[in-house]
Design a protein around this motif. Structure first.
Motif, PDB file in Angstrom:
ATOM      1  N   PHE A   1       1.926   3.463   1.829  1.00 23.01           N
ATOM      2  CA  PHE A   1       0.721   2.905   1.204  1.00 23.01           C
ATOM      3  C   PHE A   1      -0.517   3.179   2.057  1.00 23.01           C
ATOM      4  O   PHE A   1      -1.584   3.469   1.524  1.00 23.01           O
ATOM      5  N   ASP A   2      -0.356   3.122   3.377  1.00 22.69           N
ATOM      6  CA  ASP A   2      -1.470   3.468   4.276  1.00 22.69           C
ATOM      7  C   ASP A   2      -1.859   4.928   4.080  1.00 22.69           C
ATOM      8  O   ASP A   2      -3.044   5.261   3.960  1.00 22.69           O
ATOM      9  N   MET A   3      -0.859   5.800   4.037  1.00 24.94           N
ATOM     10  CA  MET A   3      -1.109   7.227   3.850  1.00 24.94           C
ATOM     11  C   MET A   3      -1.757   7.490   2.492  1.00 24.94           C
ATOM     12  O   MET A   3      -2.697   8.264   2.380  1.00 24.94           O
ATOM     13  N   LEU A   4      -1.274   6.818   1.431  1.00 24.68           N
ATOM     14  CA  LEU A   4      -1.826   7.017   0.090  1.00 24.68           C
ATOM     15  C   LEU A   4      -3.279   6.550   0.019  1.00 24.68           C
ATOM     16  O   LEU A   4      -4.130   7.249  -0.541  1.00 24.68           O
ATOM     17  N   ALA A   5      -3.571   5.394   0.599  1.00 20.33           N
ATOM     18  CA  ALA A   5      -4.954   4.895   0.602  1.00 20.33           C
ATOM     19  C   ALA A   5      -5.879   5.900   1.269  1.00 20.33           C
ATOM     20  O   ALA A   5      -6.976   6.187   0.768  1.00 20.33           O
ATOM     21  N   ALA A   6      -5.438   6.471   2.381  1.00 24.38           N
ATOM     22  CA  ALA A   6      -6.258   7.464   3.090  1.00 24.38           C
ATOM     23  C   ALA A   6      -6.414   8.735   2.263  1.00 24.38           C
ATOM     24  O   ALA A   6      -7.513   9.317   2.184  1.00 24.38           O
ATOM     25  N   ALA A   7      -5.332   9.185   1.614  1.00 26.42           N
ATOM     26  CA  ALA A   7      -5.390  10.405   0.801  1.00 26.42           C
ATOM     27  C   ALA A   7      -6.341  10.228  -0.385  1.00 26.42           C
ATOM     28  O   ALA A   7      -7.106  11.147  -0.719  1.00 26.42           O
ATOM     29  N   ILE A   8      -6.309   9.050  -0.987  1.00 27.00           N
ATOM     30  CA  ILE A   8      -7.201   8.777  -2.117  1.00 27.00           C
ATOM     31  C   ILE A   8      -8.654   8.800  -1.673  1.00 27.00           C
ATOM     32  O   ILE A   8      -9.511   9.412  -2.321  1.00 27.00           O
ATOM     33  N   THR A   9      -8.948   8.152  -0.545  1.00 23.00           N
ATOM     34  CA  THR A   9     -10.323   8.125  -0.030  1.00 23.00           C
ATOM     35  C   THR A   9     -10.797   9.528   0.308  1.00 23.00           C
ATOM     36  O   THR A   9     -11.925   9.907  -0.021  1.00 23.00           O
ATOM     37  N   THR A  10      -9.936  10.322   0.938  1.00 24.69           N
ATOM     38  CA  THR A  10     -10.307  11.701   1.301  1.00 24.69           C
ATOM     39  C   THR A  10     -10.595  12.539   0.053  1.00 24.69           C
ATOM     40  O   THR A  10     -11.573  13.274  -0.002  1.00 24.69           O
ATOM     41  N   ALA A  11      -9.752  12.403  -0.968  1.00 24.63           N
ATOM     42  CA  ALA A  11      -9.881  13.235  -2.171  1.00 24.63           C
ATOM     43  C   ALA A  11     -10.999  12.795  -3.099  1.00 24.63           C
ATOM     44  O   ALA A  11     -11.630  13.629  -3.753  1.00 24.63           O
ATOM     45  N   THR A  12     -11.248  11.473  -3.185  1.00 27.13           N
ATOM     46  CA  THR A  12     -12.196  10.975  -4.188  1.00 27.13           C
ATOM     47  C   THR A  12     -13.462  10.361  -3.605  1.00 27.13           C
ATOM     48  O   THR A  12     -14.392  10.063  -4.352  1.00 27.13           O
ATOM     49  N   SER A  13     -13.483  10.115  -2.304  1.00 24.72           N
ATOM     50  CA  SER A  13     -14.576   9.382  -1.639  1.00 24.72           C
ATOM     51  C   SER A  13     -14.688   7.953  -2.161  1.00 24.72           C
ATOM     52  O   SER A  13     -15.742   7.338  -2.083  1.00 24.72           O
ATOM     53  N   GLU A  14     -13.589   7.441  -2.719  1.00 23.52           N
ATOM     54  CA  GLU A  14     -13.537   6.063  -3.214  1.00 23.52           C
ATOM     55  C   GLU A  14     -12.395   5.358  -2.506  1.00 23.52           C
ATOM     56  O   GLU A  14     -11.398   5.976  -2.136  1.00 23.52           O
ATOM     57  N   TYR A  15     -12.529   4.039  -2.346  1.00 20.63           N
ATOM     58  CA  TYR A  15     -11.572   3.290  -1.545  1.00 20.63           C
ATOM     59  C   TYR A  15     -10.770   2.301  -2.391  1.00 20.63           C
ATOM     60  O   TYR A  15     -11.329   1.541  -3.172  1.00 20.63           O
ATOM     61  N   ILE A  16      -9.458   2.365  -2.232  1.00 17.26           N
ATOM     62  CA  ILE A  16      -8.548   1.347  -2.768  1.00 17.26           C
ATOM     63  C   ILE A  16      -7.773   0.820  -1.569  1.00 17.26           C
ATOM     64  O   ILE A  16      -7.205   1.605  -0.801  1.00 17.26           O
ATOM     65  N   SER A  17      -7.734  -0.482  -1.422  1.00 17.38           N
ATOM     66  CA  SER A  17      -7.059  -1.052  -0.251  1.00 17.38           C
ATOM     67  C   SER A  17      -5.550  -0.848  -0.323  1.00 17.38           C
ATOM     68  O   SER A  17      -4.964  -0.742  -1.404  1.00 17.38           O
ATOM     69  N   THR A  18      -4.941  -0.823   0.850  1.00 18.98           N
ATOM     70  CA  THR A  18      -3.491  -0.724   0.952  1.00 18.98           C
ATOM     71  C   THR A  18      -2.827  -1.887   0.229  1.00 18.98           C
ATOM     72  O   THR A  18      -1.819  -1.704  -0.465  1.00 18.98           O
ATOM     73  N   ASN A  19      -3.385  -3.090   0.364  1.00 15.79           N
ATOM     74  CA  ASN A  19      -2.810  -4.262  -0.306  1.00 15.79           C
ATOM     75  C   ASN A  19      -2.855  -4.132  -1.829  1.00 15.79           C
ATOM     76  O   ASN A  19      -1.918  -4.512  -2.514  1.00 15.79           O
ATOM     77  N   THR A  20      -3.947  -3.592  -2.350  1.00 17.30           N
ATOM     78  CA  THR A  20      -4.039  -3.370  -3.803  1.00 17.30           C
ATOM     79  C   THR A  20      -2.961  -2.393  -4.253  1.00 17.30           C
ATOM     80  O   THR A  20      -2.288  -2.621  -5.258  1.00 17.30           O
ATOM     81  N   LEU A  21      -2.776  -1.321  -3.504  1.00 14.67           N
ATOM     82  CA  LEU A  21      -1.742  -0.339  -3.847  1.00 14.67           C
ATOM     83  C   LEU A  21      -0.350  -0.963  -3.785  1.00 14.67           C
ATOM     84  O   LEU A  21       0.477  -0.735  -4.654  1.00 14.67           O
ATOM     85  N   LYS A  22      -0.102  -1.771  -2.764  1.00 13.51           N
ATOM     86  CA  LYS A  22       1.203  -2.431  -2.638  1.00 13.51           C
ATOM     87  C   LYS A  22       1.478  -3.342  -3.835  1.00 13.51           C
ATOM     88  O   LYS A  22       2.593  -3.366  -4.363  1.00 13.51           O
ATOM     89  N   ARG A  23       0.469  -4.083  -4.267  1.00 13.52           N
ATOM     90  CA  ARG A  23       0.658  -4.964  -5.427  1.00 13.52           C
ATOM     91  C   ARG A  23       0.885  -4.151  -6.697  1.00 13.52           C
ATOM     92  O   ARG A  23       1.735  -4.482  -7.521  1.00 13.52           O
ATOM     93  N   LEU A  24       0.113  -3.081  -6.849  1.00 13.94           N
ATOM     94  CA  LEU A  24       0.232  -2.251  -8.045  1.00 13.94           C
ATOM     95  C   LEU A  24       1.606  -1.593  -8.139  1.00 13.94           C
ATOM     96  O   LEU A  24       2.176  -1.470  -9.219  1.00 13.94           O
ATOM     97  N   TRP A  25       2.154  -1.190  -7.008  1.00 12.29           N
ATOM     98  CA  TRP A  25       3.466  -0.552  -6.977  1.00 12.29           C
ATOM     99  C   TRP A  25       4.607  -1.578  -6.971  1.00 12.29           C
ATOM    100  O   TRP A  25       5.759  -1.222  -7.001  1.00 12.29           O
ATOM    101  N   GLY A  26       4.259  -2.873  -6.889  1.00  9.47           N
ATOM    102  CA  GLY A  26       5.273  -3.913  -6.898  1.00  9.47           C
ATOM    103  C   GLY A  26       5.908  -4.178  -5.550  1.00  9.47           C
ATOM    104  O   GLY A  26       6.889  -4.905  -5.444  1.00  9.47           O
ATOM    105  N   TYR A  27       5.345  -3.596  -4.506  1.00 13.35           N
ATOM    106  CA  TYR A  27       5.882  -3.803  -3.162  1.00 13.35           C
ATOM    107  C   TYR A  27       5.509  -5.189  -2.638  1.00 13.35           C
ATOM    108  O   TYR A  27       6.275  -5.818  -1.931  1.00 13.35           O
ATOM    109  N   ALA A  28       4.328  -5.650  -2.997  1.00 14.11           N
ATOM    110  CA  ALA A  28       3.856  -6.979  -2.588  1.00 14.11           C
ATOM    111  C   ALA A  28       3.597  -7.813  -3.833  1.00 14.11           C
ATOM    112  O   ALA A  28       3.215  -7.286  -4.882  1.00 14.11           O
ATOM    113  N   LYS A  29       3.807  -9.092  -3.726  1.00 17.61           N
ATOM    114  CA  LYS A  29       3.530  -9.993  -4.849  1.00 17.61           C
ATOM    115  C   LYS A  29       2.027 -10.158  -4.992  1.00 17.61           C
ATOM    116  O   LYS A  29       1.293 -10.130  -4.025  1.00 17.61           O
ATOM    117  N   GLY A  30       1.609 -10.330  -6.226  1.00 19.49           N
ATOM    118  CA  GLY A  30       0.175 -10.496  -6.452  1.00 19.49           C
ATOM    119  C   GLY A  30      -0.113 -10.625  -7.926  1.00 19.49           C
ATOM    120  O   GLY A  30       0.713 -11.054  -8.715  1.00 19.49           O
TER     121      GLY A  30
END
Length: 194
Positions: A36-65
């Protein structure tokens, strides 16, 4: 400011398809904290937009939210996967499905008796009532907010709820030859037997 959200339960299949495309783009399955850390960084590099690691974890079902996702998050993920935004991804997904199983709610014209009536609804606010005349032929008997007019006729073998209705051979008032018409291009049609 009002937050725009999308209920994930309503678009879960599309969201799963988007997550799969994101994983294909990043080159691996996203399942560990470091992924998730790597994905957040890859997204920011490719799009210049930021999604937090925690948001990605919740979206993928890794973290409750939460069970909703902001439109912004879906737009960024879609852009990362190569689309303009979530709508572009969703439209492309629905137009590229090669096949689909549909359930028994299919209405086959052969099962109807002449005189049977069906009401069709589709966005935005279109409502048409049809009367069956036998031999797969229908006539429009009521029409609200639709280009289909009372008296229009067409042949149709059946109707699939949730799918667009493509009409070939529509005889429309004021036109002296059969035309083609599509109802419910976005979102499909709702059908009710009267």
């Amino acid at each position: 400011m009002v937050k725009e959200t999308i209920i994930i339960a309503n678009v879960q299949d599309a969201l799963d398809a988007l997550k799969k495309e994101v994983e294909e783009k990043v080159g691996r399955t996203v399942e560990l904290p470091s992924d998730f850390d790597m994905l957040a960084a890859a997204i920011t590099t490719a799009t210049s937009e930021y999604i937090s690691t925690n948001t990605l974890k919740r979206l993928w079902g890794y973290a409750k939210g939460y069970r909703t996702s902001r439109r912004f998050t879906l737009n960024v993920l879609a852009r990362y996967a190569g689309y303009r935004d979530w709508d572009d991804f969703y439209h492309n997904l629905s137009n590229t499905a090669a096949s689909q199983i549909f359930d028994s709610h299919y209405i086959d014209s052969d099962t109807l008796q002449p005189g049977a009536r069906l009401t069709l609804r589709w966005r935005p606010g279109r409502v048409v009532t049809l009367e069956y005349h036998g031999d797969n032929e229908y006539v429009v008997v009521e029409s609200q907010n639709s280009k289909l007019a009372v008296g229009d006729t067409f042949k149709c073998q059946g109707f699939i709820p949730g799918q667009p209705l493509i009409i070939n051979g529509l005889m429309h008032q004021g036109i002296d030859h059969p035309i083609n018409y599509i109802c419910g291009k976005q979102g499909g049609i709702e059908i009710n037997k009267l």
